[in-house]
Design an enzyme around this catalytic site. Structure first.
Site, short mmCIF file in Angstrom:
data_model
loop_
_atom_site.label_atom_id
_atom_site.label_comp_id
_atom_site.label_asym_id
_atom_site.label_seq_id
_atom_site.Cartn_x
_atom_site.Cartn_y
_atom_site.Cartn_z
N GLU A 97 0.84 -1.20 0.00
CA GLU A 97 0.00 0.00 0.00
C GLU A 97 0.87 1.25 0.00
O GLU A 97 1.87 1.33 0.72
CB GLU A 97 -0.88 -0.02 1.26
CG GLU A 97 -1.76 1.20 1.39
CD GLU A 97 -2.76 1.05 2.54
OE1 GLU A 97 -3.43 0.00 2.63
OE2 GLU A 97 -2.85 1.99 3.34
N LYS A 147 -21.14 -5.13 5.41
CA LYS A 147 -20.37 -4.69 4.23
C LYS A 147 -20.11 -5.87 3.29
O LYS A 147 -20.15 -5.72 2.07
CB LYS A 147 -19.05 -4.04 4.68
CG LYS A 147 -19.25 -2.75 5.47
CD LYS A 147 -17.97 -1.91 5.58
CE LYS A 147 -17.06 -2.34 6.69
NZ LYS A 147 -15.97 -1.36 6.96
#
Ligand code: FAD
Length: 302
Positions: free
Chosen positions: A18, A169
């Protein structure tokens, strides 16, 4: 181009990386050197975070587009609902699709300036990541991930409530979750158990930060939202004034954490790189996560 979950379905564990959007041209050069150095180690995918302001957001879109078109990496773009109307979110998702980005980490985000301040939704916007997951999924063939919190999100009243909303989610269409930073393997494994106990088999991925400096330790403590265990402080604090020794011990700590997680069957270790590649390269090489052909790019004929 493969999706994130397709990249994680192999027999062996993998790693991913990331980055955050660069602030200026010098930062961008550093970012791209790191991306190229990590690309040769064949991470499963790479992601770029999404900031609160215009120029940072442009930086995410520009650099994730470049990763999609100029590298062999599978790109994943982060996206938040902060200060965006639904129409603007649709636009950004459309830009991602147009440049070939099919993986999106869908986040609610924090109020700009004060992550612990009261959340205020855009008048024509969204309130929770769950709604963003549904929006992204409704707009095309995207592979969507979400965030997960081993100690519970700071705003969640308790772990049961936190787990319930996380599972919502996944039910809305997210296929994997990346965990916020944590200190001990058990902290992540308990999150995984909670999700499994709720009848959900979504993939959970631990977030890992190489502890190279006292600053990275402080950042880990802050982001995790939990106190650092004394056993870890006992290993690292005495070395705070010896950068070399701190780095060596910090990377040992992280390698041990990762080894245990791999033994527990995690599909992927997601490294927060801070736009530098060296520490991540060292850890993944120690863990044997780098395919032999990637360790010697010349022999592999690249
Ligand atoms: P949500 O899942 O919406 O949860 C927020 C809170 O609301 C939680 O307490 C949750 O339990 C609760 N909740 C959820 N749904 C409901 C509901 N339907 N009703 C009532 N309550 C509900 N931030 C950025 O700005 N940019 C990034 O790129 C970024 N990347 C990240 C990557 C990872 C791996 C992680 C772990 C975090 C990242 N963040 C990023 C931080 C994240 O945006 C913040 O932690 C934010 O506070 C929560 O976002 P969320 O997507 O988890 O929100």
């Amino acid at each position: 181009m493969k999706s994130v979950v397709e990249r994680l379905r192999g027999d062996a564990p993998v790693f991913s990386v990331e980055f955050f959007p660069p602030r200026d041209a010098a930062d961008e050069a550093v970012l791209w050197r790191s991306i190229r150095e990590l690309e040769s180690l064949d991470p499963a995918y790479m992601s770029i975070t999404y900031g609160a302001g215009g120029s940072s957001r442009d930086g995410t879109i520009r650099n994730i587009a470049r990763a999609a078109t100029e590298t062999t990496l599978v790109p994943m773009a982060h996206l938040t609902a902060v200060n965006h109307s639904v129409a603007e979110l649709r636009n950004v998702i459309g830009w991602y699709a147009a440049v070939g980005v099919r993986n999106i980490l869908a986040l609610r985000g924090d109020p700009p300036g004060d992550p612990y301040g009261d959340w205020v939704a855009h008048p024509q916007g969204l309130n929770y990541a769950e709604e963003l997951v549904s929006l992204v999924r409704s707009l095309g063939d995207f592979c969507v991930g979400v965030s997960a919190f081993p100690y519970g999100h700071p705003r969640s009243p308790d772990l049961d409530t936190d787990t319930r909303y996380l599972v919502r989610k996944f039910n809305a269409g997210a296929e994997f979750g990346i965990a916020q930073l944590f200190f001990q393997p058990e902290d992540f494994l308990r999150l995984r158990d909670r999700v499994a106990a709720a009848g959900c088999d979504a993939m959970l991925i631990p977030g890992v930060m190489p502890l190279t400096t006292p600053r990275t330790l402080k950042t880990t403590i802050k982001l995790s939202g939990a106190p650092c265990p004394q056993s870890l402080l006992d290993r690292l604090e005495p070395l705070e004034n010896d950068p070399k020794a701190f780095r060596a011990e910090g990377l040992d700590v992280v390698t041990e954490l990762c080894e245990r997680l791999i033994a527990e069957g995690v599909p992927d270790l997601h490294f927060y790189t801070f736009n530098r590649s060296k520490a991540t390269r060292e850890v993944v090489q120690r863990l044997g996560l780098v395919p032999a052909r990637a360790q010697n790019p010349v022999a592999a004929g690249r």
